[in-house]
Design a protein around this motif. Structure first.
Motif, PDB file in Angstrom:
ATOM      1  N   TRP A 206     -14.039  -0.191   6.976  1.00 14.81           N
ATOM      2  CA  TRP A 206     -12.798  -0.283   6.225  1.00 14.81           C
ATOM      3  C   TRP A 206     -11.704  -0.700   7.180  1.00 14.81           C
ATOM      4  O   TRP A 206     -11.673  -0.264   8.337  1.00 14.81           O
ATOM      5  CB  TRP A 206     -12.418   1.045   5.584  1.00 14.81           C
ATOM      6  CG  TRP A 206     -13.334   1.510   4.500  1.00 14.81           C
ATOM      7  CD1 TRP A 206     -14.466   0.914   4.034  1.00 14.81           C
ATOM      8  CD2 TRP A 206     -13.185   2.709   3.739  1.00 14.81           C
ATOM      9  NE1 TRP A 206     -15.040   1.668   3.039  1.00 14.81           N
ATOM     10  CE2 TRP A 206     -14.267   2.775   2.837  1.00 14.81           C
ATOM     11  CE3 TRP A 206     -12.251   3.746   3.747  1.00 14.81           C
ATOM     12  CZ2 TRP A 206     -14.429   3.823   1.943  1.00 14.81           C
ATOM     13  CZ3 TRP A 206     -12.409   4.789   2.858  1.00 14.81           C
ATOM     14  CH2 TRP A 206     -13.484   4.822   1.959  1.00 14.81           C
ATOM     15  N   GLU A 207     -10.800  -1.528   6.694  1.00 15.45           N
ATOM     16  CA  GLU A 207      -9.716  -2.003   7.534  1.00 15.45           C
ATOM     17  C   GLU A 207      -8.384  -1.797   6.827  1.00 15.45           C
ATOM     18  O   GLU A 207      -8.228  -2.143   5.662  1.00 15.45           O
ATOM     19  CB  GLU A 207      -9.915  -3.493   7.834  1.00 15.45           C
ATOM     20  CG  GLU A 207      -8.820  -4.088   8.666  1.00 15.45           C
ATOM     21  CD  GLU A 207      -8.979  -5.571   8.908  1.00 15.45           C
ATOM     22  OE1 GLU A 207      -8.095  -6.137   9.560  1.00 15.45           O
ATOM     23  OE2 GLU A 207      -9.973  -6.169   8.440  1.00 15.45           O
ATOM     24  N   SER A 208      -7.442  -1.197   7.549  1.00 16.65           N
ATOM     25  CA  SER A 208      -6.067  -1.090   7.051  1.00 16.65           C
ATOM     26  C   SER A 208      -5.181  -1.901   7.998  1.00 16.65           C
ATOM     27  O   SER A 208      -5.677  -2.542   8.930  1.00 16.65           O
ATOM     28  CB  SER A 208      -5.613   0.376   7.007  1.00 16.65           C
ATOM     29  OG  SER A 208      -5.411   0.881   8.322  1.00 16.65           O
TER      30      SER A 208
ATOM     31  N   TYR B 196      -9.191   0.531  11.990  1.00 15.98           N
ATOM     32  CA  TYR B 196     -10.527   0.279  11.461  1.00 15.98           C
ATOM     33  C   TYR B 196     -11.164   1.646  11.247  1.00 15.98           C
ATOM     34  O   TYR B 196     -10.995   2.556  12.063  1.00 15.98           O
ATOM     35  CB  TYR B 196     -11.403  -0.492  12.450  1.00 15.98           C
ATOM     36  CG  TYR B 196     -10.945  -1.890  12.707  1.00 15.98           C
ATOM     37  CD1 TYR B 196     -11.139  -2.898  11.763  1.00 15.98           C
ATOM     38  CD2 TYR B 196     -10.334  -2.227  13.912  1.00 15.98           C
ATOM     39  CE1 TYR B 196     -10.726  -4.189  12.005  1.00 15.98           C
ATOM     40  CE2 TYR B 196      -9.919  -3.523  14.161  1.00 15.98           C
ATOM     41  CZ  TYR B 196     -10.114  -4.496  13.206  1.00 15.98           C
ATOM     42  OH  TYR B 196      -9.705  -5.778  13.456  1.00 15.98           O
TER      43      TYR B 196
ATOM     44  N   THR C  53     -17.723  -4.250   3.804  1.00 13.03           N
ATOM     45  CA  THR C  53     -16.398  -4.268   4.417  1.00 13.03           C
ATOM     46  C   THR C  53     -15.368  -4.164   3.297  1.00 13.03           C
ATOM     47  O   THR C  53     -15.576  -4.662   2.199  1.00 13.03           O
ATOM     48  CB  THR C  53     -16.157  -5.540   5.250  1.00 13.03           C
ATOM     49  OG1 THR C  53     -16.336  -6.674   4.421  1.00 13.03           O
ATOM     50  CG2 THR C  53     -17.098  -5.611   6.435  1.00 13.03           C
ATOM     51  N   LYS C  54     -14.263  -3.507   3.632  1.00  4.93           N
ATOM     52  CA  LYS C  54     -13.260  -3.249   2.590  1.00  4.93           C
ATOM     53  C   LYS C  54     -11.888  -3.172   3.249  1.00  4.93           C
ATOM     54  O   LYS C  54     -11.732  -2.582   4.313  1.00  4.93           O
ATOM     55  CB  LYS C  54     -13.609  -1.928   1.916  1.00  4.93           C
ATOM     56  CG  LYS C  54     -12.668  -1.462   0.854  1.00  4.93           C
ATOM     57  CD  LYS C  54     -13.203  -0.155   0.260  1.00  4.93           C
ATOM     58  CE  LYS C  54     -12.245   0.509  -0.647  1.00  4.93           C
ATOM     59  NZ  LYS C  54     -12.755   1.771  -1.185  1.00  4.93           N
ATOM     60  N   HIS C  55     -10.890  -3.746   2.599  1.00  2.00           N
ATOM     61  CA  HIS C  55      -9.497  -3.628   3.046  1.00  2.00           C
ATOM     62  C   HIS C  55      -8.849  -2.520   2.230  1.00  2.00           C
ATOM     63  O   HIS C  55      -8.930  -2.515   1.003  1.00  2.00           O
ATOM     64  CB  HIS C  55      -8.747  -4.943   2.858  1.00  2.00           C
ATOM     65  CG  HIS C  55      -9.263  -6.027   3.762  1.00  2.00           C
ATOM     66  ND1 HIS C  55      -8.856  -6.167   5.061  1.00  2.00           N
ATOM     67  CD2 HIS C  55     -10.185  -6.993   3.556  1.00  2.00           C
ATOM     68  CE1 HIS C  55      -9.490  -7.171   5.618  1.00  2.00           C
ATOM     69  NE2 HIS C  55     -10.317  -7.688   4.723  1.00  2.00           N
ATOM     70  N   VAL C  56      -8.284  -1.552   2.934  1.00  2.00           N
ATOM     71  CA  VAL C  56      -7.655  -0.404   2.254  1.00  2.00           C
ATOM     72  C   VAL C  56      -6.175  -0.334   2.538  1.00  2.00           C
ATOM     73  O   VAL C  56      -5.682  -0.912   3.466  1.00  2.00           O
ATOM     74  CB  VAL C  56      -8.318   0.931   2.664  1.00  2.00           C
ATOM     75  CG1 VAL C  56      -9.736   0.995   2.147  1.00  2.00           C
ATOM     76  CG2 VAL C  56      -8.293   1.141   4.167  1.00  2.00           C
TER      77      VAL C  56
END
Length: 91
Positions: A45-47, A51, A88-91
């Motif tokens: 997950w990436e903000s 990470y 993978t996900k953008h949060v």
């Protein structure tokens, strides 16, 4: 809730080093040294600032983006991580 977890966990107050390769992640602090295989992680997950390498609900390795010395190092980490985790996900 990274800040709450950080404040409540003594091990997070130690300086530590992570070394990423395609096979493993090496963790090193003054008190521990370990090597983990990527297969323990199911997602990245990436903000904006972090990470999160996700192991299970509420269990993750938090990596601040500020630790990478330059854009190339950050991109290399992303390439390795994305090739080793399922999601993978953008949060």
């Amino acid at each position: 809730m990274p800040i709450l977890k950080f404040k409540q966990t003594a091990k997070y107050h130690e300086e530590y080093t992570l070394v990423f390769s395609k096979e493993t992640i090496k963790f090193q602090t003054q008190s521990i040294e370990s090597e983990m295989k990527w297969d323990i992680y199911s997602a990245l997950w990436e903000s904006h600032d972090f990470y999160y390498l996700i192991q299970a609900p509420r269990i993750y390795t938090l990596i601040p983006k500020r630790v990478f010395k330059d854009l190339n190092e950050k991109q290399l980490f992303e390439e390795i991580a994305q090739s080793r985790v399922k999601t993978t996900k953008h949060v």
